[in-house]
Structure formats: C-alpha cells, structure tokens
Motif scaffolding. Structure first.
Motif, short mmCIF file in Angstrom:
data_model
loop_
_atom_site.label_atom_id
_atom_site.label_comp_id
_atom_site.label_asym_id
_atom_site.label_seq_id
_atom_site.Cartn_x
_atom_site.Cartn_y
_atom_site.Cartn_z
N VAL A 116 13.63 18.33 44.80
CA VAL A 116 14.99 18.67 44.34
C VAL A 116 15.50 17.57 43.41
O VAL A 116 16.01 17.82 42.32
CB VAL A 116 15.95 18.87 45.54
N ARG A 117 15.31 16.30 43.84
CA ARG A 117 15.79 15.18 43.01
C ARG A 117 15.13 15.19 41.63
O ARG A 117 15.74 14.82 40.64
CB ARG A 117 15.47 13.84 43.69
N GLN A 118 13.87 15.60 41.59
CA GLN A 118 13.16 15.58 40.31
C GLN A 118 13.40 16.85 39.49
O GLN A 118 12.89 16.99 38.39
CB GLN A 118 11.66 15.43 40.55
N GLY A 119 14.14 17.78 40.07
CA GLY A 119 14.41 19.02 39.33
C GLY A 119 13.25 20.01 39.33
O GLY A 119 13.26 20.97 38.57
N GLY A 122 14.88 23.88 41.37
CA GLY A 122 16.20 23.93 40.76
C GLY A 122 16.13 24.36 39.31
O GLY A 122 15.07 24.74 38.85
N PRO A 123 17.22 24.33 38.55
CA PRO A 123 18.55 23.96 39.04
C PRO A 123 19.06 24.93 40.10
O PRO A 123 18.92 26.15 39.94
CB PRO A 123 19.43 24.01 37.79
N TYR A 155 22.76 18.37 44.91
CA TYR A 155 22.24 18.86 43.63
C TYR A 155 22.68 20.28 43.27
O TYR A 155 22.57 20.67 42.11
CB TYR A 155 20.71 18.75 43.61
N GLU A 157 24.87 23.37 42.07
CA GLU A 157 26.05 23.45 41.19
C GLU A 157 27.26 23.93 41.97
O GLU A 157 28.38 23.51 41.72
CB GLU A 157 25.77 24.43 40.04
#
Ligand code: 0RQ
Length: 502
Positions: A116-119, A122-123, A155, A157
């Motif tokens: 998740v942190r690295q995308g 996601g988004p 993370y 939106e």
C-alpha cells in the motif's frame, strides 16, 4: 450512537447503507476492514450486493484477511469482485477464483502494508471500516480485528465508517495501533515483549476523509470450527510430548515461547490440548485468536494473548463479548503488519503452528493449492510466521478424502513453505523433527514417522529408486514420476498405486 460518535462534527455524515454504497463506482479499488470473519464491514457490502442486482459494476477488494459472507460469498457470487487479496476462506469466492471469474492475489499478510505504501495496492478510492466508536479526538476504534485498517486509513482517499453499536464499548482500549514510518526513515519496532503496548488505542484519521457513517448492528459471522476428533487429539498429544522433550533438552521452559497457531480445526485442537497439561503462564502471540485461546485464558493457562483478530464461535462470542472487561488486561489487538512482522516474530522467538494440505518427503509444504492448481484459502500469515519463528511447526492429517490422498507425496504440487522454513512436522502417525537434518535424513524420518501406513511402502519405493537413479544425489527425485501421484489422483481418484496406470 451519540456516545459512540465522539467527534460531533461528523454527525451530519450519518447516512443509510444504500446512500453510502452509492459512493462506490465501477473500477474502484476498495479497501475493507476485517480479518478472518472478524471486524468486517457488513451493511454497506450488503447494500452493494443489492445495487449489483440492477447495475453492472466491478471493484477490486483488499482486506486484512478473509471476510464473512457479505463480501466473500454474496458480493463475489453477484459478480462484483474483479480482483481480491490477500486471503479468502469462503467457498463462495473460492469457487469464483477457481472458475476464473475473480482474480486473486494470495500474499503474505505482513507484506500488504508495504504494498500500500509503495502504491502497488491502490490508489485506494474508499476504505470501508467497521468501528466500535469514533472518539472526540478523531480516533477510529476498530472492533474485533485490526488487520490492515491503519495503513488503509492513511492511504485511502475516502473513508466510509460502519459504526457497529452491537460490539461492546469495552472494546475501547483493547487495540494497540502502531504504524511504522516509511522504509528508510524507520526505527526498530519497540516490541520487546508481546505484552508491551507500543501504540494508540485507535486509528488516527483525517476527519475530512470520512464521507459517510453508517450505523450497524450486525454481529460478526461466527467461526466454523469443527471440534477436535480423535486424530487431532493425537496430534496435540504428540506436539505436547515434543515440547516436553525440548524442555528436557534445555531449549524451552514450561512457559514455552510465545505461541502462534493458524486457523482451522487442527490448529484449534492442538491449542485445546494445553488445557490439561503442566504448561503454564503461556503467552499467545498470534494473528487470530480462536476459541481455544479463550478457554486457556479461563483455565489460567494463558496469561496474555496478542493478535490482530478474534474469530470465535457463536457460543463463545456471547460469553467473551458480554464479559470483555474480564479479558481486558490479558488481550491486545494489533495491526497485522505488527502481529506478523518478521522483526517481531524473530525477536520474540515464536513457536508457530500452521497447517499443511500436503508436504513432500524433503519437507516442502503446500498449504494453498489442491493438486497444484485449485486455490484452497491462501498462504495467509503462515509464511510470515514459519520463516521467522524460532520453531516452525506444520501439522496435517497424513491422509485426506477418506484415504484416497496421501498428505505426504514425493514432490509437493505447489510450494508455500520451502524445506528451509519447516522445522517440525506432525501427523496423527507421529512427528519428524527436521532441524539440522540433510534432505535424505529428512526423507527417512518423514516417511517412517509421519506417512500413513497405506502409503509408506509406496513412498519408500519412490525414494529408493530416486536415490539409485540420481546416484545418491543431494535431493533424489525421478522428475518424470515426482508428480505422478497427483496425476494418478486426477485419473483414478486415488494416489494408491494398485489402481494406477502410471
Ligand atoms: O476438505 O472438508 O472438503 O474434506 O482440505 O482440511 O484437514 O479439515 O484442515 O480445516 O485445518 O484446513 C491448510 C486448508 C487446512 C488451512 C488448511 C482437504 C480436506 C478438507 C480442509 P473437505 P482439514 P483445516 C492462519 C495461517 C493456510 C493458511 C494458514 C489453511 C479441507 O489451514 O488454509 O495457515 N492454511 N494461515 O479434505 C486435497 C490434500 C488435502 C485436501 C486436506 N492433500 N489434497 N484436499 N484436504 N488435505 C490464518 C491466516 O493467515 C488468516
């Protein structure tokens, strides 16, 4: 509701499940709370199911682990899920995965947060998170699981909160939410003892992200544990005797080391086995707390239990959630990133007990794929624990499907846990302690101690011919034959050689 919704500025966000469900649009990546049927959002997913009856849309869903029927049965069967990760257990979605209708990303549960942190995940358009309360200072208090909700909340939106007032208020204070900084700026995780609290009681969120709050009273789907049978009881006894021999050898004391045990009937039975034993002051540092852990707390055997979720039977739900105060100083729920963190598991020296579908004569374990192709549930946290534990134990019955299948095969049809991650194997036949052994030493122990008598001779025959064919090589195999047991099963519905054409 008023008491549970401390941050008054959010009062005007309270809407119906249908209204909230309308916020989700086709193609969204949606994160959800929930871990092994605990603490998952329920009423918004059911409103999505209703919406899907009149409208075609597909979304990707990422969670902590498996969810209850609202998502992993009804939403899956309605055809709404395009991609799902990181763990499932419901036959509804399992069938959809195995028919190719749902893409499934089966992943180590401790890895999701970094993805998740690295995308990579996601988004995330929306997080739908079940909460017991939202505090005055804007903390979301999770319910019966934490899972990946903290990193999702950071993370995503937008956030939809299912404020579930059927969960007891006494859940407030049970959680220990610690979120590591991004890699490169990260300090050691200060967990030096499973009992130590290192974080906050809730998830810090930006209130502006909360777009809807839905009030729910739906309880968690109870766990579906099959009670211990004679064979799981035997496995538990074998394991307890093994711990006794470790104490004699000076490697353990009768407090053992913090225990992790996987989901399923075998893992639960093994823990139940501690009830009438001499072991005491046990600490559980696991990912899921099943019925057995609460029984052991009641029996005074377990002094503390940490995990990321509580998945218990309906009967026990009433008892535990009606009396949570009694367990409050003995219980903590953490993000799965922490409960399953390699750094923490290695530091604390865990004993981990997980279940195999099949294993091979050299100790490689398949926990996920039936005959190498069909998904069962997923690797879950078993890899996080097995690789990093002080003692990585795998349990399985030596046979499946009434004896047609041997759980011990020449070569596993899929590898989840390599021979390097597997220390000890237990079946109802016996135990193989593989530590410090070379492959051929391991093969002899596994076949002799763990295989079912119906398959022993056949395994020895394969192994002996493999040794000969390879000139006594490091890991003897006859490649043309290594998977022939699975081929035989597919053709003749048995792994037994008598009826084999191979
Ligand atoms: O199917 O009920 O249709 O007959 O597999 O097997 O023996 O009931 O065992 O319930 O403990 O589950 C590995 C699936 C075991 C589970 C697995 C068939 C067997 C039966 C279930 P039927 P049992 P359990 C914590 C850690 C991976 C994830 C993990 C699991 C069904 O423990 O998913 O450990 N583990 N996570 O008949 C074909 C074989 C078979 C077989 C058994 N060799 N071939 N079918 N079965 N062996 C959780 C999380 O991380 C969230």
């Amino acid at each position: 509701v008023e008491k549970r919704l401390g941050l008054k500025q959010l009062t005007n966000k309270v809407v119906s499940a249908e209204e909230a469900a309308k916020l989700i649009t086709d193609g969204d990546v949606v994160a959800m709370s929930g871990f092994t049927r605990a603490g998952d959002a329920k009423v918004v997913p059911m409103a999505l199911v209703e919406r899907a009856k009149n409208e075609k849309f597909k979304i990707d869903i990422y969670t902590g682990a498996s969810l209850g029927p609202e998502v992993d049965k009804y939403l899956a069967e309605e055809g709404v899920i395009r991609k799902r990760g990181p763990f499932i257990a419901d036959p509804g979605i399992r069938n959809k995965i195995n028919s190719g209708d749902v893409l499934y990303v089966d992943a180590h549960l401790s890895h999701n947060a970094e993805l998740v942190r690295q995308g990579i995940i996601g988004p995330i358009k929306y997080l739908i998170v079940e909460a017991a309360a939202i505090t005055e200072d804007g903390l979301i208090i999770p319910t019966t699981s934490v899972g990946n909700s903290p990193v999702f909340a950071e993370y995503a939106e937008n956030i939809i909160v299912e404020l579930n007032i059927s969960h007891p208020e006494s859940l407030i204070g049970i959680h220990d939410i610690y979120v590591p900084a991004p890699q490169g700026q990260r300090e050691p995780i200060p967990m030096t003892d499973a009992k130590k609290r290192i974080g906050e009681i809730g998830i810090k969120v930006d209130p502006a992200k909360i777009k809807a709050i839905v009030i729910s009273e739906e309880p968690d789907a109870p766990s579906l544990i099959v009670p211990p049978d004679e064979e799981t009881q035997t496995m538990a006894n074998i394991l307890l005797d093994f711990f006794r021999s470790e104490i004699k050898a000076g490697r353990l004391t009768n407090k053992l080391m913090p225990l992790q045990s996987g989901v399923g009937s075998v893992a639960n039975a093994v823990l139940d086995g501690f009830a009438d034993s001499e072991f005491e002051d046990l600490v559980v540092a696991s990912e899921v707390l099943q019925d057995a852990v609460f029984n052991l707390i009641d029996a005074g055997k377990v002094s503390f239990a940490a995990a990321t979720s509580i998945t218990i039977s309906e009967e026990l739900q009433k008892k535990v959630y009606g009396n949570l105060e009694k367990y409050a100083d003995k219980l903590v729920l953490r993000p799965q990133e922490i409960s399953n963190h390699p750094e923490v598991i290695r530091r604390l020296g865990l004993i981990s007990i997980n279940t195999a579908l099949e294993l091979d004569i050299y100790g490689n374990v398949n926990s996920t794929h039936v005959s190498g192709t069909k998904m069962m549930n997923g690797i879950g946290g078993s890899g996080d624990f097995a690789r990093n534990a002080r003692l990585g134990i795998f349990v399985t019955k030596s046979y499946a499907k009434g004896g047609a299948i041997s759980s011990i095969v020449p070569m596993v049809s899929h590898v989840d846990h390599t021979e390097h991650d597997v220390d000890v194997i237990v079946t109802e036949q016996g135990i193989a302690d593989l530590r410090g052994l070379a492959p051929k030493e391991r093969a002899a122990l596994i076949i002799e101690n763990c295989a079912h008598p119906d398959f022993k001779e056949q395994l020895w025959d394969y192994y002996n011919r493999a040794v000969e064919a390879t000139g006594n090589a490091q890991t003897p195999h006859i490649l043309e034959e290594a998977l022939s047991w699975h081929v035989n099963l597919a053709k003749n519905k048995t792994m037994k050689k008598e009826t084999s054409n191979v």
